[in-house]
Design a protein around this motif. Structure first.
Motif, PDB file in Angstrom:
ATOM      1  N   MET A 141      42.497  40.689  31.827  1.00  0.00           N
ATOM      2  CA  MET A 141      42.267  41.228  33.014  1.00  0.00           C
ATOM      3  C   MET A 141      43.224  41.044  34.130  1.00  0.00           C
ATOM      4  N   LYS A 142      42.998  41.856  35.071  1.00  0.00           N
ATOM      5  CA  LYS A 142      43.936  41.571  36.285  1.00  0.00           C
ATOM      6  C   LYS A 142      43.400  40.566  37.463  1.00  0.00           C
ATOM      7  N   LEU A 143      43.959  39.711  38.119  1.00  0.00           N
ATOM      8  CA  LEU A 143      43.163  38.974  39.029  1.00  0.00           C
ATOM      9  C   LEU A 143      44.103  39.389  40.324  1.00  0.00           C
ATOM     10  N   SER A 159      39.519  37.414  46.311  1.00  0.00           N
ATOM     11  CA  SER A 159      40.016  37.412  44.962  1.00  0.00           C
ATOM     12  C   SER A 159      39.142  38.413  44.107  1.00  0.00           C
ATOM     13  N   VAL A 160      39.888  39.458  43.578  1.00  0.00           N
ATOM     14  CA  VAL A 160      39.250  40.325  42.831  1.00  0.00           C
ATOM     15  C   VAL A 160      39.778  40.483  41.373  1.00  0.00           C
ATOM     16  N   VAL A 161      38.865  40.290  40.380  1.00  0.00           N
ATOM     17  CA  VAL A 161      38.836  40.536  38.821  1.00  0.00           C
ATOM     18  C   VAL A 161      38.631  41.968  38.658  1.00  0.00           C
ATOM     19  N   SER A 162      39.713  42.667  37.912  1.00  0.00           N
ATOM     20  CA  SER A 162      39.361  44.090  37.826  1.00  0.00           C
ATOM     21  C   SER A 162      39.885  44.587  36.240  1.00  0.00           C
ATOM     22  N   GLN A 197      34.524  45.228  38.194  1.00  0.00           N
ATOM     23  CA  GLN A 197      35.041  44.203  39.258  1.00  0.00           C
ATOM     24  C   GLN A 197      34.160  43.067  39.619  1.00  0.00           C
ATOM     25  N   LEU A 198      34.724  42.120  39.598  1.00  0.00           N
ATOM     26  CA  LEU A 198      34.129  40.582  40.211  1.00  0.00           C
ATOM     27  C   LEU A 198      35.066  40.256  41.509  1.00  0.00           C
ATOM     28  N   VAL A 199      34.232  40.316  42.795  1.00  0.00           N
ATOM     29  CA  VAL A 199      34.980  40.142  43.635  1.00  0.00           C
ATOM     30  C   VAL A 199      34.381  38.770  44.694  1.00  0.00           C
TER      31      VAL A 199
END
Length: 244
Positions: A141-143, A159-162, A197-199
């Motif tokens: 995934m993208k960070l 910081s956002v995991v998407s 998304q994890l923010v």
């Protein structure tokens, strides 16, 4: 010769209507794709129900709903979504989990961290791949890292995991890849797409983000991601459209 000439004239007179017929048929085919196929409608209903019933308790994490801005819902026209702050019991860890599903891939355009965060006044300070486990599979995934100055002159970080999840294709990390699929045809676009998304409200080390994200993903209801990947029409995408 006169007979041949007469036949040619008749053929020429028939040519415009025949061409027009082809155009009309083509227009009907383009204007009436299988976007309203019963299989697609049922699939979208399943996804909507899945998100409506998404649990507030994920292992040691307990969630509280966070209002999704009306501007976002107006643009995305979501089929269903989860927007929730999860806090870990007995610890100070918390993260906002966003899961959103659009019935049409094209509606997702713009809901992409490198676009929407700068539009809200954040500056992107980093972008990395992050390896996470989800539904017993390893996924890249993208960070993304963002910062902005507050009115008090302090620096705020996120910081956002998407990641995107599309039927047949599975995990996608870039908007360009998603647009390739959406541009394939109206049928493929109408199958929909999910974004997760994890923010994290800080510039946490990547290792800590991995641990917390893996912990949350491990508590997802069974087959959540698999449901996002179902193609009710069994369309096979071109190979070039599946590349990240």
């Amino acid at each position: 010769m006169k007979m041949n000439s007469t036949r040619n004239m008749r053929a020429n007179r028939l040519a415009p209507p025949a061409s027009l017929l082809v155009l009309v048929v083509s227009a009907i085919l383009v204007a009436s794709p299988r976007t309203n196929a019963p299989e697609v409608s049922r699939h979208h209903q399943v996804i909507s129900k899945l998100l409506d019933e998404f649990p507030y308790r994920l292992g040691s994490w307990v969630g509280v709903d966070v209002v999704l801005p009306s501007a976002a819902t107006a643009i995305l026209r979501p089929n269903g979504y989860v927007n929730r702050r999860y806090s870990q019991i007995g610890k100070s860890n918390d993260v906002v989990l966003g899961i959103i599903h659009c019935e049409d891939i094209r509606d997702m355009d713009g809901h992409y961290p490198p676009r929407c965060y700068p539009a809200a006044g954040w500056s992107q300070t980093g972008e990395d791949d992050i390896a996470l486990r989800i539904e017993d599979s390893q996924a890249t995934m993208k960070l993304y890292r963002f910062q902005r100055a507050t009115q008090m002159g302090l620096v705020e970080s996120k910081s956002v995991v998407s990641v995107f999840v599309a039927p047949d294709v599975g995990i996608l990390t870039s908007m360009d890849s998603l647009k390739k699929i959406g541009d394939t045809s109206l049928n493929t676009s109408a199958l929909g797409v999910a974004q997760i998304q994890l923010v994290f409200a800080d510039e946490l080390p990547t290792g800590i983000i991995q641990d917390q994200a893996n912990d949350i993903f491990s508590e997802f209801p069974e087959n959540t991601i698999a449901n996002f990947m179902i193609n009710p029409l069994r369309i096979v995408y071109p190979k070039e459209a599946t590349l990240n």
